[in-house]
Design a protein around this motif. Structure first.
Motif, PDB file in Angstrom:
ATOM      1  N   GLU A  30       0.860  -1.192   0.000  1.00  0.00           N
ATOM      2  CA  GLU A  30       0.000   0.000   0.000  1.00  0.00           C
ATOM      3  C   GLU A  30       0.894   1.238   0.000  1.00  0.00           C
ATOM      4  O   GLU A  30       1.901   1.296   0.702  1.00  0.00           O
ATOM      5  CB  GLU A  30      -0.934   0.020   1.217  1.00  0.00           C
ATOM      6  N   VAL A  31       0.517   2.215  -0.815  1.00  0.00           N
ATOM      7  CA  VAL A  31       1.258   3.468  -0.918  1.00  0.00           C
ATOM      8  C   VAL A  31       0.260   4.630  -0.900  1.00  0.00           C
ATOM      9  O   VAL A  31      -0.767   4.579  -1.577  1.00  0.00           O
ATOM     10  CB  VAL A  31       2.094   3.538  -2.218  1.00  0.00           C
ATOM     11  N   LYS A  32       0.572   5.657  -0.120  1.00  0.00           N
ATOM     12  CA  LYS A  32      -0.245   6.873  -0.130  1.00  0.00           C
ATOM     13  C   LYS A  32       0.674   8.083  -0.152  1.00  0.00           C
ATOM     14  O   LYS A  32       1.766   8.057   0.425  1.00  0.00           O
ATOM     15  CB  LYS A  32      -1.164   6.950   1.097  1.00  0.00           C
ATOM     16  N   GLU A  33       0.218   9.138  -0.808  1.00  0.00           N
ATOM     17  CA  GLU A  33       0.982  10.380  -0.887  1.00  0.00           C
ATOM     18  C   GLU A  33       0.172  11.520  -0.277  1.00  0.00           C
ATOM     19  O   GLU A  33      -1.038  11.626  -0.496  1.00  0.00           O
ATOM     20  CB  GLU A  33       1.347  10.688  -2.345  1.00  0.00           C
ATOM     21  N   PHE A  34       0.869  12.356   0.479  1.00  0.00           N
ATOM     22  CA  PHE A  34       0.232  13.454   1.185  1.00  0.00           C
ATOM     23  C   PHE A  34       1.037  14.731   0.967  1.00  0.00           C
ATOM     24  O   PHE A  34       2.256  14.683   0.798  1.00  0.00           O
ATOM     25  CB  PHE A  34       0.191  13.190   2.702  1.00  0.00           C
ATOM     26  N   ALA A  35       0.355  15.863   1.001  1.00  0.00           N
ATOM     27  CA  ALA A  35       1.065  17.129   1.153  1.00  0.00           C
ATOM     28  C   ALA A  35       1.709  17.087   2.532  1.00  0.00           C
ATOM     29  O   ALA A  35       1.030  16.887   3.536  1.00  0.00           O
ATOM     30  CB  ALA A  35       0.096  18.303   1.038  1.00  0.00           C
ATOM     31  N   GLY A  36       3.044  17.231   2.562  1.00  0.00           N
ATOM     32  CA  GLY A  36       3.752  16.976   3.803  1.00  0.00           C
ATOM     33  C   GLY A  36       4.526  18.158   4.338  1.00  0.00           C
ATOM     34  O   GLY A  36       4.705  19.178   3.683  1.00  0.00           O
ATOM     35  N   GLY A  37       5.030  17.973   5.538  1.00  0.00           N
ATOM     36  CA  GLY A  37       5.634  19.024   6.334  1.00  0.00           C
ATOM     37  C   GLY A  37       4.843  19.112   7.618  1.00  0.00           C
ATOM     38  O   GLY A  37       3.650  18.785   7.654  1.00  0.00           O
ATOM     39  N   LYS A  38       5.479  19.518   8.701  1.00  0.00           N
ATOM     40  CA  LYS A  38       4.828  19.465  10.009  1.00  0.00           C
ATOM     41  C   LYS A  38       3.497  20.210  10.050  1.00  0.00           C
ATOM     42  O   LYS A  38       2.522  19.745  10.634  1.00  0.00           O
ATOM     43  CB  LYS A  38       5.785  19.992  11.085  1.00  0.00           C
ATOM     44  N   SER A  39       3.435  21.365   9.408  1.00  0.00           N
ATOM     45  CA  SER A  39       2.190  22.135   9.459  1.00  0.00           C
ATOM     46  C   SER A  39       1.049  21.435   8.741  1.00  0.00           C
ATOM     47  O   SER A  39      -0.119  21.590   9.119  1.00  0.00           O
ATOM     48  CB  SER A  39       2.405  23.530   8.858  1.00  0.00           C
ATOM     49  N   PHE A  40       1.352  20.660   7.702  1.00  0.00           N
ATOM     50  CA  PHE A  40       0.304  19.895   7.039  1.00  0.00           C
ATOM     51  C   PHE A  40      -0.226  18.808   7.966  1.00  0.00           C
ATOM     52  O   PHE A  40      -1.439  18.554   8.017  1.00  0.00           O
ATOM     53  CB  PHE A  40       0.826  19.301   5.732  1.00  0.00           C
ATOM     54  N   ASN A  41       0.660  18.163   8.708  1.00  0.00           N
ATOM     55  CA  ASN A  41       0.203  17.167   9.671  1.00  0.00           C
ATOM     56  C   ASN A  41      -0.663  17.800  10.755  1.00  0.00           C
ATOM     57  O   ASN A  41      -1.661  17.216  11.191  1.00  0.00           O
ATOM     58  CB  ASN A  41       1.410  16.464  10.305  1.00  0.00           C
ATOM     59  N   VAL A  42      -0.270  18.994  11.199  1.00  0.00           N
ATOM     60  CA  VAL A  42      -1.097  19.729  12.161  1.00  0.00           C
ATOM     61  C   VAL A  42      -2.483  19.977  11.570  1.00  0.00           C
ATOM     62  O   VAL A  42      -3.504  19.807  12.242  1.00  0.00           O
ATOM     63  CB  VAL A  42      -0.418  21.068  12.538  1.00  0.00           C
ATOM     64  N   ALA A  43      -2.520  20.347  10.293  1.00  0.00           N
ATOM     65  CA  ALA A  43      -3.797  20.625   9.628  1.00  0.00           C
ATOM     66  C   ALA A  43      -4.662  19.372   9.542  1.00  0.00           C
ATOM     67  O   ALA A  43      -5.890  19.443   9.720  1.00  0.00           O
ATOM     68  CB  ALA A  43      -3.545  21.195   8.232  1.00  0.00           C
ATOM     69  N   VAL A 136       1.172  29.685  14.286  1.00  0.00           N
ATOM     70  CA  VAL A 136       1.686  28.410  14.800  1.00  0.00           C
ATOM     71  C   VAL A 136       3.008  28.082  14.118  1.00  0.00           C
ATOM     72  O   VAL A 136       3.068  27.905  12.898  1.00  0.00           O
ATOM     73  CB  VAL A 136       0.677  27.263  14.556  1.00  0.00           C
ATOM     74  N   PHE A 137       4.067  28.003  14.907  1.00  0.00           N
ATOM     75  CA  PHE A 137       5.373  27.551  14.430  1.00  0.00           C
ATOM     76  C   PHE A 137       5.612  26.140  14.954  1.00  0.00           C
ATOM     77  O   PHE A 137       5.628  25.921  16.167  1.00  0.00           O
ATOM     78  CB  PHE A 137       6.491  28.466  14.934  1.00  0.00           C
ATOM     79  N   SER A 138       5.799  25.186  14.037  1.00  0.00           N
ATOM     80  CA  SER A 138       6.040  23.805  14.462  1.00  0.00           C
ATOM     81  C   SER A 138       7.276  23.265  13.759  1.00  0.00           C
ATOM     82  O   SER A 138       7.443  23.428  12.552  1.00  0.00           O
ATOM     83  CB  SER A 138       4.832  22.915  14.149  1.00  0.00           C
ATOM     84  N   GLY A 139       8.147  22.633  14.528  1.00  0.00           N
ATOM     85  CA  GLY A 139       9.347  22.040  13.973  1.00  0.00           C
ATOM     86  C   GLY A 139      10.530  22.986  14.001  1.00  0.00           C
ATOM     87  O   GLY A 139      10.434  24.159  14.396  1.00  0.00           O
ATOM     88  N   SER A 140      11.680  22.469  13.569  1.00  0.00           N
ATOM     89  CA  SER A 140      12.897  23.264  13.537  1.00  0.00           C
ATOM     90  C   SER A 140      12.791  24.353  12.474  1.00  0.00           C
ATOM     91  O   SER A 140      12.070  24.217  11.492  1.00  0.00           O
ATOM     92  CB  SER A 140      14.099  22.373  13.229  1.00  0.00           C
ATOM     93  N   LEU A 141      13.528  25.428  12.678  1.00  0.00           N
ATOM     94  CA  LEU A 141      13.585  26.462  11.660  1.00  0.00           C
ATOM     95  C   LEU A 141      14.322  25.929  10.436  1.00  0.00           C
ATOM     96  O   LEU A 141      15.239  25.110  10.542  1.00  0.00           O
ATOM     97  CB  LEU A 141      14.318  27.692  12.198  1.00  0.00           C
ATOM     98  N   MET A 142      13.921  26.401   9.280  1.00  0.00           N
ATOM     99  CA  MET A 142      14.577  25.997   8.046  1.00  0.00           C
ATOM    100  C   MET A 142      15.977  26.589   7.981  1.00  0.00           C
ATOM    101  O   MET A 142      16.208  27.720   8.427  1.00  0.00           O
ATOM    102  CB  MET A 142      13.739  26.469   6.858  1.00  0.00           C
ATOM    103  N   LYS A 143      16.925  25.838   7.434  1.00  0.00           N
ATOM    104  CA  LYS A 143      18.271  26.353   7.239  1.00  0.00           C
ATOM    105  C   LYS A 143      18.202  27.609   6.381  1.00  0.00           C
ATOM    106  O   LYS A 143      17.586  27.620   5.325  1.00  0.00           O
ATOM    107  CB  LYS A 143      19.149  25.299   6.559  1.00  0.00           C
ATOM    108  N   GLY A 144      18.816  28.664   6.855  1.00  0.00           N
ATOM    109  CA  GLY A 144      18.724  29.958   6.186  1.00  0.00           C
ATOM    110  C   GLY A 144      17.923  30.962   6.993  1.00  0.00           C
ATOM    111  O   GLY A 144      17.991  32.174   6.736  1.00  0.00           O
ATOM    112  N   MET A 145      17.145  30.476   7.969  1.00  0.00           N
ATOM    113  CA  MET A 145      16.428  31.364   8.876  1.00  0.00           C
ATOM    114  C   MET A 145      17.308  31.668  10.090  1.00  0.00           C
ATOM    115  O   MET A 145      17.957  30.771  10.622  1.00  0.00           O
ATOM    116  CB  MET A 145      15.123  30.717   9.355  1.00  0.00           C
TER     117      MET A 145
END
Length: 294
Positions: A30-43, A136-145
């Motif tokens: 089974e395979v599923k694809e999602f819009a990903g990143g911590k904020s998407f999981n929060v959503a 809402v800020f979730s997760g580590s800051l992106m490199k460059g921030m």
């Protein structure tokens, strides 16, 4: 409006396999694809159950993969505030061996966040936020921030009665803490980074810290303790919640689902604080019982 900050998204492809091995081709059942990143999981957590709260995800997308991520988000009616980048949005693969109960995360590198792109993203974000909104800020800051990026946003929105939720670590957490966000949700290791002079061995150590003057400026201060549950200061009350052990199928995103439940029910405001915490714990637990972020 709730603003979920996700500059570093991905298309998350989760593959369920049995007996993952290097000796032969592995064929997922089974395979599923999602819009990903911590904020998407929060959503995804915020969208569960009938009651809803309006939100928008602020993100950076590019290329054909970026267009596909937009499609994936659209199928779930997720509103995006998109900043464009020329680099193709990344894929992240999560291989779940359901027989051996092992997870193999394989994450592509992201684009380089230069000063011009960061400035464009930040201006677009600030223009979208209105007085009395939630950020809402979730997760580590992106490199460059910069380490104080969250603190900079807090400062620029000062006086607008913005509700800040912060779930991050390291220097970003230390800097954001100085701005006294209304909600901090971290784990025990991140707490150790925030207050290195404190020692936490027993539950009482956490409780005493949450009752201290150091924690007083934070109205909702939540510390997740892994198998020991969660301990939290909700306004002036300190609670410890514990869930009996479960057989986790896929623990990835469980912290995000906790945060999603917390954001949703604190925003709706129709539950007692302790019941909001119970919702958040139940969302996190339900997520680990699934192979996918659901």
């Amino acid at each position: 409006m709730i603003h979920l900050i996700c500059p570093n998204p991905a298309i998350d492809r989760t593959l369920l396999v049995e007996n993952f091995t290097a000796e032969r081709p592995n064929r997922p059942y089974e395979v599923k694809e999602f819009a990903g990143g911590k904020s998407f999981n929060v959503a995804y957590a915020m969208d569960f159950e009938d009651a809803s709260v309006p939100y928008c995800i602020h993100t950076i997308l590019g290329g054909q993969n970026g267009e596909y991520l937009k499609e994936l988000a659209s199928t779930r009616d997720i509103q995006l505030d998109k900043t464009d980048v020329e680099v193709n949005t990344r894929f992240c693969n999560i291989i779940v061996d359901t027989k051996a109960s092992k997870i193999y995360p394989i994450y592509e590198n992201s684009f380089v966040l230069d000063a011009l792109l960061l400035d464009k993203f930040t201006k677009q974000l600030l223009n979208a936020i209105n007085p009395q909104d939630t950020v809402v800020f979730s997760g580590s800051l992106m490199k460059g921030m910069p380490d104080n990026y969250i603190a900079q946003i807090q400062e620029q929105l000062k006086g607008q009665n913005i509700r800040f939720f912060v779930d991050t670590s390291g220097s970003a957490l230390i800097e954001a803490y100085k701005g006294s966000p209304e909600v901090i949700k971290i784990n025990d290791e991140e707490l150790g980074e925030l207050v290195p002079d404190h020692t936490f061995n027993e539950l009482e150590d956490y409780a005493q810290f949450l009752k201290s003057e150091t924690a007083a400026p934070i109205s909702y201060f939540i510390v997740t303790l892994g198998a020991k549950g969660v301990i939290a200061k909700l306004n002036q009350q300190v609670y410890h919640l514990f869930v009996p052990p479960v057989q986790a199928k896929n623990p990835i995103a469980c912290g995000d689902f906790f945060l999603g439940g917390l954001v949703k029910y604190l925003t709706l405001g129709h539950l007692e604080d302790i019941d909001v915490l119970k919702k958040a714990v139940s969302y996190s637990t339900a997520n680990v019982l699934n192979g996918f972020p659901e």
